[in-house]
Scaffold this motif. Sequence first.
Motif, PDB file in Angstrom:
ATOM      1  N   SER A  84      -5.102   1.300   6.976  1.00  0.00           N
ATOM      2  CA  SER A  84      -6.444   1.349   6.403  1.00  0.00           C
ATOM      3  C   SER A  84      -6.475   0.740   5.003  1.00  0.00           C
ATOM      4  N   ALA A  90      -1.082  14.737  -0.830  1.00  0.00           N
ATOM      5  CA  ALA A  90      -1.057  13.596   0.083  1.00  0.00           C
ATOM      6  C   ALA A  90      -1.958  13.906   1.274  1.00  0.00           C
ATOM      7  N   GLY A 144      -8.038   1.853   2.600  1.00  0.00           N
ATOM      8  CA  GLY A 144      -8.006   2.927   1.595  1.00  0.00           C
ATOM      9  C   GLY A 144      -6.632   3.507   1.376  1.00  0.00           C
ATOM     10  N   THR A 145      -5.605   2.977   2.044  1.00  0.00           N
ATOM     11  CA  THR A 145      -4.253   3.515   1.916  1.00  0.00           C
ATOM     12  C   THR A 145      -3.659   3.152   0.567  1.00  0.00           C
ATOM     13  N   ARG A 146      -3.231   4.138  -0.196  1.00  0.00           N
ATOM     14  CA  ARG A 146      -2.506   3.968  -1.444  1.00  0.00           C
ATOM     15  C   ARG A 146      -1.601   5.185  -1.617  1.00  0.00           C
ATOM     16  N   LEU A 147      -0.298   4.976  -1.497  1.00  0.00           N
ATOM     17  CA  LEU A 147       0.641   6.088  -1.616  1.00  0.00           C
ATOM     18  C   LEU A 147       1.823   5.656  -2.471  1.00  0.00           C
ATOM     19  N   GLU A 173      -4.142   5.954   7.709  1.00  0.00           N
ATOM     20  CA  GLU A 173      -4.592   6.005   6.315  1.00  0.00           C
ATOM     21  C   GLU A 173      -3.762   7.038   5.562  1.00  0.00           C
ATOM     22  N   GLU A 221      -4.183  12.079  -3.674  1.00  0.00           N
ATOM     23  CA  GLU A 221      -5.256  12.674  -4.463  1.00  0.00           C
ATOM     24  C   GLU A 221      -4.605  13.633  -5.453  1.00  0.00           C
ATOM     25  N   LYS A 250       0.811  -1.220   0.000  1.00  0.00           N
ATOM     26  CA  LYS A 250       0.000   0.000   0.000  1.00  0.00           C
ATOM     27  C   LYS A 250       0.845   1.272   0.000  1.00  0.00           C
ATOM     28  N   ARG A 291      -3.207   8.366   1.540  1.00  0.00           N
ATOM     29  CA  ARG A 291      -3.626   8.210   0.145  1.00  0.00           C
ATOM     30  C   ARG A 291      -3.230   9.448  -0.654  1.00  0.00           C
TER      31      ARG A 291
END
Length: 560
Positions: free
Chosen positions: A412, A461, A414-417, A453, A457, A385, A455
């Motif tokens: 989480s 960040a 929804g974590t994407r980095l 979390e 966008e 993630k 992520r």
Amino acid sequence: MSPAPPVRRLRLGMPRRVFSQVLLMQLAIAAGVAVLATGLFLAPLGEQLDDQAMRRALAIAQTTAAVPQIAEDLRRTQPSADGPVQREAERIRAASGAEYVVVMDLRGVRWSHTEPLEVGGHVSTDPSEALAGREVMEIDNGTLGRSARGKVPLRDSTGRIVGAVSVGIEYDSVRARLVHAIPGLLAYAGGALAVGALAAWLISRRVQRQTRDLAFSDISALLAEREAMLHGIREGVVALDRTGRVRLLNDEAQRLLGIGDEAVGRSPDEALGEGRTSDVLAGRVTGTDLIAVRGQRVLVVNRMPTDDGGAVATLRDRTELEQLGRELDSTHGLIDALRAQDHEHANRMHTLLGLLELEMYDDAVDFVGEVVGDHRATAEQVTEKIGDPLLAALLVGKATVAAERGVALRISDGTRLPDRLVDPRGLVTVVGNLVDNALDAVAGTAHARVEVELRAEGRTAVLRVRDTGPGVPSEQRELIFTEGWSTKRPPAHGKRGIGLSLVRRLAERQGGRASVSDARGGGAEFTVVLPEALAGSPAGADAGPALAASARSTVEEETR
């Protein structure tokens, strides 16, 4: 013979004491002003007396020329020492107090004079203007010396010019009036000089008290030493005047605060902007060894008021000390975690040894696989993630520490980095501070859990850290981001209340924000938004499997 003792020569010069020098200078100025004022007053006074004397002589001459009998006698008689013209002129001279009254004909021949022998002779000064019909006033030298003169034409009954009248006022009488006025003028000048001398003494006494009776050379040397000391020491010094404006900044203060000489003459709020640093410098926050954050620097500020109503503040850079202190805290935590892991490892080894001694080989294999798999699963979950290796390694290490403290640290869904962070170290600082605070908040609570979390966008960040602790009261949600504010006991190496302040400063430096709110189900939720935190997307696909594998490898090496 013994040598003669050296001759000591007396050297005259200005005294060394400031009191004496200022007094002498003030007395010299007062005396000079008195002399100048006296001279400026005497000059117009002399001119005024001269003008009065000339006008008086002219008036006597006009009065003499207005006697019709003189013009008639001038036409029908001859000049003589006992003639009618001489008698009338002498009568007028005696009555008016003039020095002389001279009546002359058109040829310039005298018909009257104070010296009878001069009657019948030519006048010693040019009578052409008076004989031409013009009245004359002048200061001139004649046979009777220097005098103020008035000359008018002499006319007969028909208005025809038949001669002229010259009247002189003795100049010594004018000078006598001037000299007579001098004593009174000097009395006024002496009074003014006395007042000036008293004022000079009072000013000198005040200067003596303020300079502590030092010589000008000593004051100059002290100023030079002060400049060298201020700019040579490795502590920042900020001097403020009684109005709260910056009066002096040394080189170190300019470096620590990130400002220049343009701040001199401005208030701390104008020079630095609103914040804790300005509040401490302005005296709105009091105390000793106050912590302030300026940019990425952690400063220790002490403010001391001065006798003139101003203040001097000293600044010490403890950024490196604070970093060392935080590293020391992390080391202590790591040691505690390692101690706990060592104890747990010993228990696992004893369990494994027991299984082998009991010849339960399949159970032993399953047990080892379970232990190793838990750690590997955690690392794989993080690296899948989070693409940045530094941030992934941090979270894997925090997960281990959290497990030893009985806290479930969860990443989480929804974590994407991706691995495109512009400032990974800054984000590591932000995440580390928030996770540490969350672990402290849930310590000792039932079902303690911390969720992270992260992520992306676009190029922004977004970080959220949730915990199941007691939460943050609404009235304290801004206060907790203030330098020096903390609910925890200070550590041995310094003060607390810096971590969350650094988080907000790092976020605001990138144009972002940091805030806290209530988490769903209770606890606190910290949110940090960092615009432009990610570089542009690399060509081709995103991070890809290779990047994830590289990150996973780095994490496993750093947490092994």
